[in-house]
Motif scaffolding. Structure first.
Motif, PDB file in Angstrom:
ATOM      1  N   ARG A   1       0.845  -1.188   0.000  1.00  0.00           N
ATOM      2  CA  ARG A   1       0.000   0.000   0.000  1.00  0.00           C
ATOM      3  C   ARG A   1       0.883   1.241   0.000  1.00  0.00           C
ATOM      4  O   ARG A   1       2.109   1.141   0.081  1.00  0.00           O
ATOM      5  CB  ARG A   1      -0.929   0.027   1.224  1.00  0.00           C
ATOM      6  CG  ARG A   1      -0.234   0.173   2.565  1.00  0.00           C
ATOM      7  CD  ARG A   1      -1.219   0.082   3.722  1.00  0.00           C
ATOM      8  NE  ARG A   1      -0.575   0.239   5.011  1.00  0.00           N
ATOM      9  CZ  ARG A   1      -0.430   1.401   5.649  1.00  0.00           C
ATOM     10  NH1 ARG A   1      -0.887   2.528   5.089  1.00  0.00           N
ATOM     11  NH2 ARG A   1       0.164   1.464   6.827  1.00  0.00           N
ATOM     12  N   ASN A   2       0.234   2.416  -0.106  1.00  0.00           N
ATOM     13  CA  ASN A   2       0.980   3.669  -0.068  1.00  0.00           C
ATOM     14  C   ASN A   2       0.215   4.699   0.747  1.00  0.00           C
ATOM     15  O   ASN A   2      -0.985   4.547   1.005  1.00  0.00           O
ATOM     16  CB  ASN A   2       1.232   4.193  -1.486  1.00  0.00           C
ATOM     17  CG  ASN A   2      -0.032   4.720  -2.129  1.00  0.00           C
ATOM     18  OD1 ASN A   2      -0.446   5.863  -1.887  1.00  0.00           O
ATOM     19  ND2 ASN A   2      -0.676   3.895  -2.956  1.00  0.00           N
ATOM     20  N   LYS A   3       0.916   5.725   1.122  1.00  0.00           N
ATOM     21  CA  LYS A   3       0.297   6.890   1.750  1.00  0.00           C
ATOM     22  C   LYS A   3       0.719   8.104   0.935  1.00  0.00           C
ATOM     23  O   LYS A   3       1.898   8.441   0.867  1.00  0.00           O
ATOM     24  CB  LYS A   3       0.755   7.047   3.206  1.00  0.00           C
ATOM     25  CG  LYS A   3       0.129   8.255   3.904  1.00  0.00           C
ATOM     26  CD  LYS A   3       0.642   8.397   5.329  1.00  0.00           C
ATOM     27  CE  LYS A   3       0.039   9.638   6.008  1.00  0.00           C
ATOM     28  NZ  LYS A   3       0.589   9.833   7.371  1.00  0.00           N
ATOM     29  N   GLY A   4      -0.243   8.748   0.287  1.00  0.00           N
ATOM     30  CA  GLY A   4       0.059   9.833  -0.624  1.00  0.00           C
ATOM     31  C   GLY A   4       0.111  11.195   0.037  1.00  0.00           C
ATOM     32  O   GLY A   4       0.180  11.307   1.263  1.00  0.00           O
ATOM     33  N   PRO A   5       0.053  12.266  -0.766  1.00  0.00           N
ATOM     34  CA  PRO A   5       0.243  13.624  -0.245  1.00  0.00           C
ATOM     35  C   PRO A   5      -1.023  14.282   0.295  1.00  0.00           C
ATOM     36  O   PRO A   5      -0.982  15.440   0.707  1.00  0.00           O
ATOM     37  CB  PRO A   5       0.737  14.379  -1.477  1.00  0.00           C
ATOM     38  CG  PRO A   5       0.028  13.699  -2.620  1.00  0.00           C
ATOM     39  CD  PRO A   5      -0.038  12.238  -2.235  1.00  0.00           C
ATOM     40  N   GLU A   6      -2.136  13.545   0.321  1.00  0.00           N
ATOM     41  CA  GLU A   6      -3.394  14.138   0.780  1.00  0.00           C
ATOM     42  C   GLU A   6      -3.298  14.555   2.247  1.00  0.00           C
ATOM     43  O   GLU A   6      -2.777  13.821   3.089  1.00  0.00           O
ATOM     44  CB  GLU A   6      -4.550  13.150   0.615  1.00  0.00           C
ATOM     45  CG  GLU A   6      -4.827  12.748  -0.816  1.00  0.00           C
ATOM     46  CD  GLU A   6      -4.005  11.556  -1.268  1.00  0.00           C
ATOM     47  OE1 GLU A   6      -4.275  11.027  -2.352  1.00  0.00           O
ATOM     48  OE2 GLU A   6      -3.063  11.153  -0.531  1.00  0.00           O
ATOM     49  N   ALA A   7      -3.795  15.756   2.532  1.00  0.00           N
ATOM     50  CA  ALA A   7      -3.840  16.272   3.912  1.00  0.00           C
ATOM     51  C   ALA A   7      -5.023  17.237   3.981  1.00  0.00           C
ATOM     52  O   ALA A   7      -4.883  18.430   3.673  1.00  0.00           O
ATOM     53  CB  ALA A   7      -2.537  16.980   4.282  1.00  0.00           C
ATOM     54  N   PRO A   8      -6.194  16.750   4.365  1.00  0.00           N
ATOM     55  CA  PRO A   8      -7.425  17.555   4.322  1.00  0.00           C
ATOM     56  C   PRO A   8      -7.350  18.885   5.062  1.00  0.00           C
ATOM     57  O   PRO A   8      -8.006  19.847   4.663  1.00  0.00           O
ATOM     58  CB  PRO A   8      -8.463  16.624   4.966  1.00  0.00           C
ATOM     59  CG  PRO A   8      -7.935  15.252   4.726  1.00  0.00           C
ATOM     60  CD  PRO A   8      -6.441  15.369   4.816  1.00  0.00           C
ATOM     61  N   SER A   9      -6.533  18.963   6.106  1.00  0.00           N
ATOM     62  CA  SER A   9      -6.485  20.187   6.905  1.00  0.00           C
ATOM     63  C   SER A   9      -5.557  21.255   6.317  1.00  0.00           C
ATOM     64  O   SER A   9      -5.514  22.377   6.808  1.00  0.00           O
ATOM     65  CB  SER A   9      -6.021  19.857   8.333  1.00  0.00           C
ATOM     66  OG  SER A   9      -4.708  19.328   8.319  1.00  0.00           O
ATOM     67  N   GLN A  10      -4.811  20.918   5.244  1.00  0.00           N
ATOM     68  CA  GLN A  10      -3.848  21.856   4.671  1.00  0.00           C
ATOM     69  C   GLN A  10      -4.379  22.443   3.360  1.00  0.00           C
ATOM     70  O   GLN A  10      -5.331  21.919   2.773  1.00  0.00           O
ATOM     71  CB  GLN A  10      -2.506  21.157   4.461  1.00  0.00           C
ATOM     72  CG  GLN A  10      -1.879  20.677   5.779  1.00  0.00           C
ATOM     73  CD  GLN A  10      -0.425  20.292   5.628  1.00  0.00           C
ATOM     74  OE1 GLN A  10       0.315  20.881   4.833  1.00  0.00           O
ATOM     75  NE2 GLN A  10       0.002  19.313   6.412  1.00  0.00           N
ATOM     76  N   PRO A  11      -3.793  23.561   2.908  1.00  0.00           N
ATOM     77  CA  PRO A  11      -4.273  24.206   1.682  1.00  0.00           C
ATOM     78  C   PRO A  11      -4.365  23.226   0.509  1.00  0.00           C
ATOM     79  O   PRO A  11      -3.473  22.387   0.317  1.00  0.00           O
ATOM     80  CB  PRO A  11      -3.214  25.286   1.424  1.00  0.00           C
ATOM     81  CG  PRO A  11      -2.692  25.615   2.780  1.00  0.00           C
ATOM     82  CD  PRO A  11      -2.691  24.319   3.535  1.00  0.00           C
ATOM     83  N   ASN A  12      -5.444  23.342  -0.247  1.00  0.00           N
ATOM     84  CA  ASN A  12      -5.705  22.495  -1.412  1.00  0.00           C
ATOM     85  C   ASN A  12      -5.839  21.016  -1.057  1.00  0.00           C
ATOM     86  O   ASN A  12      -5.839  20.152  -1.951  1.00  0.00           O
ATOM     87  CB  ASN A  12      -4.601  22.669  -2.471  1.00  0.00           C
ATOM     88  CG  ASN A  12      -4.417  24.104  -2.895  1.00  0.00           C
ATOM     89  OD1 ASN A  12      -5.397  24.825  -3.097  1.00  0.00           O
ATOM     90  ND2 ASN A  12      -3.177  24.539  -3.001  1.00  0.00           N
ATOM     91  N   GLY A  13      -5.927  20.706   0.240  1.00  0.00           N
ATOM     92  CA  GLY A  13      -6.030  19.316   0.661  1.00  0.00           C
ATOM     93  C   GLY A  13      -4.763  18.516   0.453  1.00  0.00           C
ATOM     94  O   GLY A  13      -4.783  17.284   0.446  1.00  0.00           O
ATOM     95  N   ILE A  14      -3.630  19.224   0.299  1.00  0.00           N
ATOM     96  CA  ILE A  14      -2.346  18.582   0.000  1.00  0.00           C
ATOM     97  C   ILE A  14      -1.310  18.985   1.049  1.00  0.00           C
ATOM     98  O   ILE A  14      -1.232  20.153   1.457  1.00  0.00           O
ATOM     99  CB  ILE A  14      -1.839  18.988  -1.400  1.00  0.00           C
ATOM    100  CG1 ILE A  14      -2.791  18.464  -2.488  1.00  0.00           C
ATOM    101  CG2 ILE A  14      -0.424  18.473  -1.653  1.00  0.00           C
ATOM    102  CD1 ILE A  14      -2.886  16.956  -2.588  1.00  0.00           C
ATOM    103  N   ASN A  15      -0.507  18.028   1.485  1.00  0.00           N
ATOM    104  CA  ASN A  15       0.583  18.288   2.422  1.00  0.00           C
ATOM    105  C   ASN A  15       1.512  19.355   1.832  1.00  0.00           C
ATOM    106  O   ASN A  15       2.094  19.164   0.770  1.00  0.00           O
ATOM    107  CB  ASN A  15       1.345  16.976   2.668  1.00  0.00           C
ATOM    108  CG  ASN A  15       2.381  17.094   3.773  1.00  0.00           C
ATOM    109  OD1 ASN A  15       2.984  18.134   3.969  1.00  0.00           O
ATOM    110  ND2 ASN A  15       2.584  16.004   4.487  1.00  0.00           N
ATOM    111  N   GLN A  16       1.660  20.469   2.545  1.00  0.00           N
ATOM    112  CA  GLN A  16       2.506  21.561   2.066  1.00  0.00           C
ATOM    113  C   GLN A  16       3.963  21.412   2.501  1.00  0.00           C
ATOM    114  O   GLN A  16       4.799  22.248   2.174  1.00  0.00           O
ATOM    115  CB  GLN A  16       1.944  22.901   2.536  1.00  0.00           C
ATOM    116  CG  GLN A  16       0.568  23.234   1.959  1.00  0.00           C
ATOM    117  CD  GLN A  16       0.564  23.322   0.447  1.00  0.00           C
ATOM    118  OE1 GLN A  16       1.424  23.967  -0.151  1.00  0.00           O
ATOM    119  NE2 GLN A  16      -0.409  22.669  -0.187  1.00  0.00           N
ATOM    120  N   GLY A  17       4.251  20.336   3.238  1.00  0.00           N
ATOM    121  CA  GLY A  17       5.627  20.027   3.591  1.00  0.00           C
ATOM    122  C   GLY A  17       6.311  19.252   2.474  1.00  0.00           C
ATOM    123  O   GLY A  17       5.931  19.332   1.308  1.00  0.00           O
TER     124      GLY A  17
END
Length: 252
Positions: free
Chosen positions: A178-194
């Motif tokens: 499996r994988n864990k992608g760049p999605e981060a609902p709490s961050q801008p555009n729903g994407i991890n900004q790190g």
């Protein structure tokens, strides 16, 4: 018995014989073994039925990630569509097999004997083609459409060819579940900004690789690299791109 009654009886018997012949002919034809899609794929790829079944199961288990990869990659979509006479899963297998065949380097089976593998060695190159597509789809998701327009081609041309061998070597060692992608609902555009783009998890269920991107404060310099579980702090790859200042990750 009259003459006409005899004629009618004979005619009835003949009709019955003809009907029975028709039925038996239909049964005989339907009983012939059909050259199914499964057999065609086996013949074309020189794989066993169980290996094809493994590929089908892998594709079904990761269908959502594969669909995302197809959606953002026009070349992959076209490769699959050329096999539109097959069912969807078989078309995917043939398309990814084409990609695997076109690769110059080969992929061995799982090299760490302490980690159980559920995948036959013969299909590892095809599975890697699937995993590579999933990774590149995560990169595009991280970028978003605006950044893809700015540096998407540079990533494909200058970054991926240099980091793929190192990532593939880790895949060869640990496999993929499996994988864990760049999605981060709490961050801008729903994407991890790190830095994080995608993490890969192996046959043992443990994360073994993390693909990252460093962004300078002015956002006109990115450094693409990956980390592996044998030495998480170490930065591997380190491919630099210089470009106009980028918007936030995931900008559409």
């Amino acid at each position: 018995m009259s003459f006409w009654r005899s004629i009618k009886k004979i005619a009835s018997v003949l009709v019955l014989v003809m009907l029975l012949n028709t039925v038996f002919a239909a049964i005989t034809v339907s009983a012939l073994p059909a050259h199914s899609e499964l057999q065609q794929i086996q013949d074309e790829l020189n794989l066993t039925e169980s290996e094809i079944q493994e590929l089908l199961l892998f594709i079904q288990e990761h269908s959502s990630s594969i669909e995302e990869a197809i959606e953002v990659d026009e070349n992959l979509k076209a490769n699959i569509e050329q096999y539109n006479e097959y069912s969807k899963e078989f078309a995917m297998i043939l398309a990814f097999a084409d990609i695997a065949t076109s690769q110059t380097s080969t992929v061995s089976h799982l090299s760490d004997s302490s980690i159980p593998s559920e995948i036959s060695p013969a299909i590892w190159p095809i599975v890697w083609a699937v995993v590579a597509a999933i990774i590149k789809a995560a990169v595009k998701k991280k970028m978003g459409k605006k950044i893809q327009k700015q540096i998407g081609d540079k990533f494909d041309r200058d970054v991926w060819p240099q980091i793929e061998p190192g990532i593939k070597a880790q895949y060869e060692r640990y496999g993929y579940t499996r994988n864990k992608g760049p999605e981060a609902p709490s961050q801008p555009n729903g994407i991890n900004q790190g830095e994080h783009i995608i993490s890969l998890f192996g046959q043992d269920g443990i994360e073994y690789l993390r693909l990252d991107v460093f962004t300078s404060q002015s956002r006109n310099h990115t450094r693409w690299h990956f980390h592996t579980k044998d030495n998480w702090p170490d930065h591997k790859g380190n491919i630099d791109l210089y470009h106009n200042s980028l918007p936030k990750w995931g900008s559409e």
